[in-house]
Design an enzyme around this catalytic site. Structure first.
Site, PDB file in Angstrom:
ATOM      1  N   MET A 187      -3.172  -7.148  -7.623  1.00 57.91           N
ATOM      2  CA  MET A 187      -2.725  -8.053  -8.604  1.00 57.91           C
ATOM      3  C   MET A 187      -3.319  -9.166  -9.737  1.00 57.91           C
ATOM      4  O   MET A 187      -2.774  -9.746  -9.932  1.00 57.91           O
ATOM      5  CB  MET A 187      -1.722  -9.283  -7.045  1.00 57.91           C
ATOM      6  CG  MET A 187      -0.583  -8.617  -6.674  1.00 57.91           C
ATOM      7  SD  MET A 187       0.923  -7.334  -7.468  1.00 57.91           S
ATOM      8  CE  MET A 187       1.566  -9.214  -8.243  1.00 57.91           C
ATOM      9  N   ARG A 188      -3.740  -8.820 -10.122  1.00 58.63           N
ATOM     10  CA  ARG A 188      -4.923 -10.042 -11.232  1.00 58.63           C
ATOM     11  C   ARG A 188      -5.511  -8.489 -12.178  1.00 58.63           C
ATOM     12  O   ARG A 188      -5.627  -7.412 -11.716  1.00 58.63           O
ATOM     13  CB  ARG A 188      -6.499 -10.263 -10.142  1.00 58.63           C
ATOM     14  CG  ARG A 188      -6.385 -10.942  -9.373  1.00 58.63           C
ATOM     15  CD  ARG A 188      -7.623 -11.334  -8.685  1.00 58.63           C
ATOM     16  NE  ARG A 188      -7.583 -11.412  -7.131  1.00 58.63           N
ATOM     17  CZ  ARG A 188      -7.535 -13.361  -6.759  1.00 58.63           C
ATOM     18  NH1 ARG A 188      -8.154 -14.096  -7.592  1.00 58.63           N
ATOM     19  NH2 ARG A 188      -7.276 -13.635  -5.446  1.00 58.63           N
ATOM     20  N   HIS A 195       3.096   1.223 -13.137  1.00 59.73           N
ATOM     21  CA  HIS A 195       3.963  -0.755 -13.558  1.00 59.73           C
ATOM     22  C   HIS A 195       5.261  -0.216 -13.306  1.00 59.73           C
ATOM     23  O   HIS A 195       5.689   1.184 -13.058  1.00 59.73           O
ATOM     24  CB  HIS A 195       3.414  -1.100 -14.259  1.00 59.73           C
ATOM     25  CG  HIS A 195       4.777  -2.635 -14.704  1.00 59.73           C
ATOM     26  ND1 HIS A 195       4.063  -3.375 -14.411  1.00 59.73           N
ATOM     27  CD2 HIS A 195       5.432  -2.640 -15.489  1.00 59.73           C
ATOM     28  CE1 HIS A 195       5.165  -4.604 -14.800  1.00 59.73           C
ATOM     29  NE2 HIS A 195       6.086  -4.063 -15.442  1.00 59.73           N
ATOM     30  N   SER A 213       6.053   3.841 -14.543  1.00 53.63           N
ATOM     31  CA  SER A 213       4.871   4.003 -15.812  1.00 53.63           C
ATOM     32  C   SER A 213       3.702   4.018 -15.109  1.00 53.63           C
ATOM     33  O   SER A 213       3.056   2.961 -14.563  1.00 53.63           O
ATOM     34  CB  SER A 213       5.126   3.043 -17.380  1.00 53.63           C
ATOM     35  OG  SER A 213       6.373   3.021 -17.293  1.00 53.63           O
ATOM     36  N   ASP A 254      -0.486  -5.443 -18.278  1.00 52.78           N
ATOM     37  CA  ASP A 254       0.740  -4.608 -18.758  1.00 52.78           C
ATOM     38  C   ASP A 254       0.409  -3.236 -19.934  1.00 52.78           C
ATOM     39  O   ASP A 254       1.778  -3.106 -20.501  1.00 52.78           O
ATOM     40  CB  ASP A 254       1.967  -4.358 -18.031  1.00 52.78           C
ATOM     41  CG  ASP A 254       1.563  -4.884 -16.521  1.00 52.78           C
ATOM     42  OD1 ASP A 254       0.958  -3.939 -15.756  1.00 52.78           O
ATOM     43  OD2 ASP A 254       2.329  -5.903 -16.713  1.00 52.78           O
ATOM     44  N   ASN A 301      -3.132   2.367 -13.984  1.00 56.83           N
ATOM     45  CA  ASN A 301      -1.990   1.286 -12.817  1.00 56.83           C
ATOM     46  C   ASN A 301      -0.724   2.281 -13.163  1.00 56.83           C
ATOM     47  O   ASN A 301      -0.442   2.637 -13.776  1.00 56.83           O
ATOM     48  CB  ASN A 301      -2.611  -0.402 -13.256  1.00 56.83           C
ATOM     49  CG  ASN A 301      -1.057  -0.761 -12.848  1.00 56.83           C
ATOM     50  OD1 ASN A 301      -1.216  -0.966 -11.819  1.00 56.83           O
ATOM     51  ND2 ASN A 301      -0.633  -2.106 -13.011  1.00 56.83           N
ATOM     52  N   GLY A 331       0.846  -0.929   0.120  1.00 56.67           N
ATOM     53  CA  GLY A 331       0.315   0.496   0.209  1.00 56.67           C
ATOM     54  C   GLY A 331       0.337   1.066  -0.172  1.00 56.67           C
ATOM     55  O   GLY A 331       0.018   2.182   0.539  1.00 56.67           O
ATOM     56  N   SER A 332       2.091   0.926  -0.429  1.00 54.87           N
ATOM     57  CA  SER A 332       2.808   2.384   0.216  1.00 54.87           C
ATOM     58  C   SER A 332       2.560   3.553  -0.881  1.00 54.87           C
ATOM     59  O   SER A 332       2.455   4.604  -1.321  1.00 54.87           O
ATOM     60  CB  SER A 332       4.292   2.381  -0.784  1.00 54.87           C
ATOM     61  OG  SER A 332       4.354   1.812  -1.582  1.00 54.87           O
ATOM     62  N   ASN A 333       1.601   2.765  -2.394  1.00 55.16           N
ATOM     63  CA  ASN A 333       1.456   4.473  -3.274  1.00 55.16           C
ATOM     64  C   ASN A 333      -0.166   4.438  -3.163  1.00 55.16           C
ATOM     65  O   ASN A 333      -0.597   5.762  -3.230  1.00 55.16           O
ATOM     66  CB  ASN A 333       1.368   2.945  -5.140  1.00 55.16           C
ATOM     67  CG  ASN A 333       2.378   3.166  -5.914  1.00 55.16           C
ATOM     68  OD1 ASN A 333       2.809   3.842  -6.433  1.00 55.16           O
ATOM     69  ND2 ASN A 333       3.245   1.996  -5.914  1.00 55.16           N
TER      70      ASN A 333
HETATM   71  C1  GRF Z   1       4.552  -1.255  -6.969  1.00 52.78           C
HETATM   72  O1  GRF Z   1       5.905  -1.465  -7.244  1.00 52.78           O
HETATM   73  C2  GRF Z   1       3.583  -1.425  -8.725  1.00 52.78           C
HETATM   74  O2  GRF Z   1       4.210  -0.794  -9.603  1.00 52.78           O
HETATM   75  C3  GRF Z   1       3.030  -2.613  -8.847  1.00 52.78           C
HETATM   76  O3  GRF Z   1       3.020  -3.567  -7.125  1.00 52.78           O
HETATM   77  C4  GRF Z   1       3.321  -2.203  -6.650  1.00 52.78           C
HETATM   78  C5  GRF Z   1       2.546  -2.306  -5.701  1.00 52.78           C
HETATM   79  O4  GRF Z   1       3.414  -1.524  -4.230  1.00 52.78           O
HETATM   80  N1  GRF Z   1       2.213  -2.720  -9.558  1.00 52.78           N
HETATM   81  P1  GRF Z   1       2.160  -0.772  -2.749  1.00 52.78           P
HETATM   82  O5  GRF Z   1       1.497  -2.114  -2.888  1.00 52.78           O
HETATM   83  O6  GRF Z   1       2.028   0.133  -3.220  1.00 52.78           O
HETATM   84  O7  GRF Z   1       3.227  -0.431  -2.163  1.00 52.78           O
END
Ligand code: GRF
Length: 196
Positions: free
Chosen positions: A95-96, A114, A141, A150, A112, A15-17
């Site tokens: 992841m799906r 990536h 990206s 992707d 998304n 969940g860092s994003n």
């Molecule tokens: C990220 O590296 C993103 O590029 C990939 O999955 C990871 C998710 O990280 N699609 P987080 O759960 O947001 O930390």
């Protein structure tokens, strides 16, 4: 919120994003509101991040398949997001693959992030693929989501250098720092394009 993006965030990981998106909203750098966070893993860190920021969240029911959801489950997911007022979907480590129910419910409104400079290294562990290929520069990206893995059109990319002695872990961590900056910036530029 008028002039703001009403976001739904889907994730399977730490969940860092989501954290960087919520922080950018709190700082006023991104005019948006996270209406719903959904994860396909009840133990995923992204749900802790949702709790930390007081965001509504839910868990997607278990699926028989690893790489996608059953159609009925995906339809229910789209309905849940719509009912929460979501108009734009952000995949953050989800992841799906998304299929017709979500793609049709949110046309041109799913993005998304990536961890590579697409179209290079789609798929799993893109940072490891970059390291094994011996490239000196990789990155991340943000792209539109279509039915492929992707494969949707790239919106923005950020370069990250590969350092001598990088391990998959150190490289991934550096890419994730770049992701934290890039994703909120891209969402804000999408918002501006939509509302101005
Ligand atoms: C990220 O590296 C993103 O590029 C990939 O999955 C990871 C998710 O990280 N699609 P987080 O759960 O947001 O930390």
């Amino acid at each position: 919120m008028s002039g703001g993006l009403r976001l739904g965030v889907l994730g399977s990981g730490k969940g860092s994003n989501l954290d960087s998106i919520a922080a950018a909203i709190a700082k006023g750098e991104l005019r948006a509101e996270v209406r719903m966070v959904m994860s396909d893993f009840s133990e995923a860190g992204i749900l802790e991040v949702a709790r930390k920021w007081n965001l509504p969240f839910g868990v997607i029911p278990e699926s028989r398949f690893k790489t996608r959801l059953e159609e009925e489950i995906e339809e229910a997911l789209a309905r849940t997001l719509r009912a929460a007022g979501v108009e734009f979907v952000v995949l953050a480590g989800y992841m799906r693959m998304l299929k017709a129910p979500m793609l049709n419910a949110f046309p041109r409104a799913i993005v998304n992030i990536h961890p590579s400079l697409l179209p290079a290294f789609p798929g799993m562990e893109a940072w490891r693929q970059a390291l094994e290929a011996g490239v000196r520069v990789t990155g991340c990206s943000v792209h539109w989501v279509d039915g492929g893995m992707d494969t949707g059109a790239v919106i923005a990319r950020r370069e990250v250098p590969v350092a001598d002695g990088d391990t998959p872990e150190t490289l991934h961590a550096r890419i994730q720092e770049a992701e934290r900056e890039l994703y909120p910036e891209v969402l804000e530029s999408i918002r501006r394009a939509r509302f101005q």
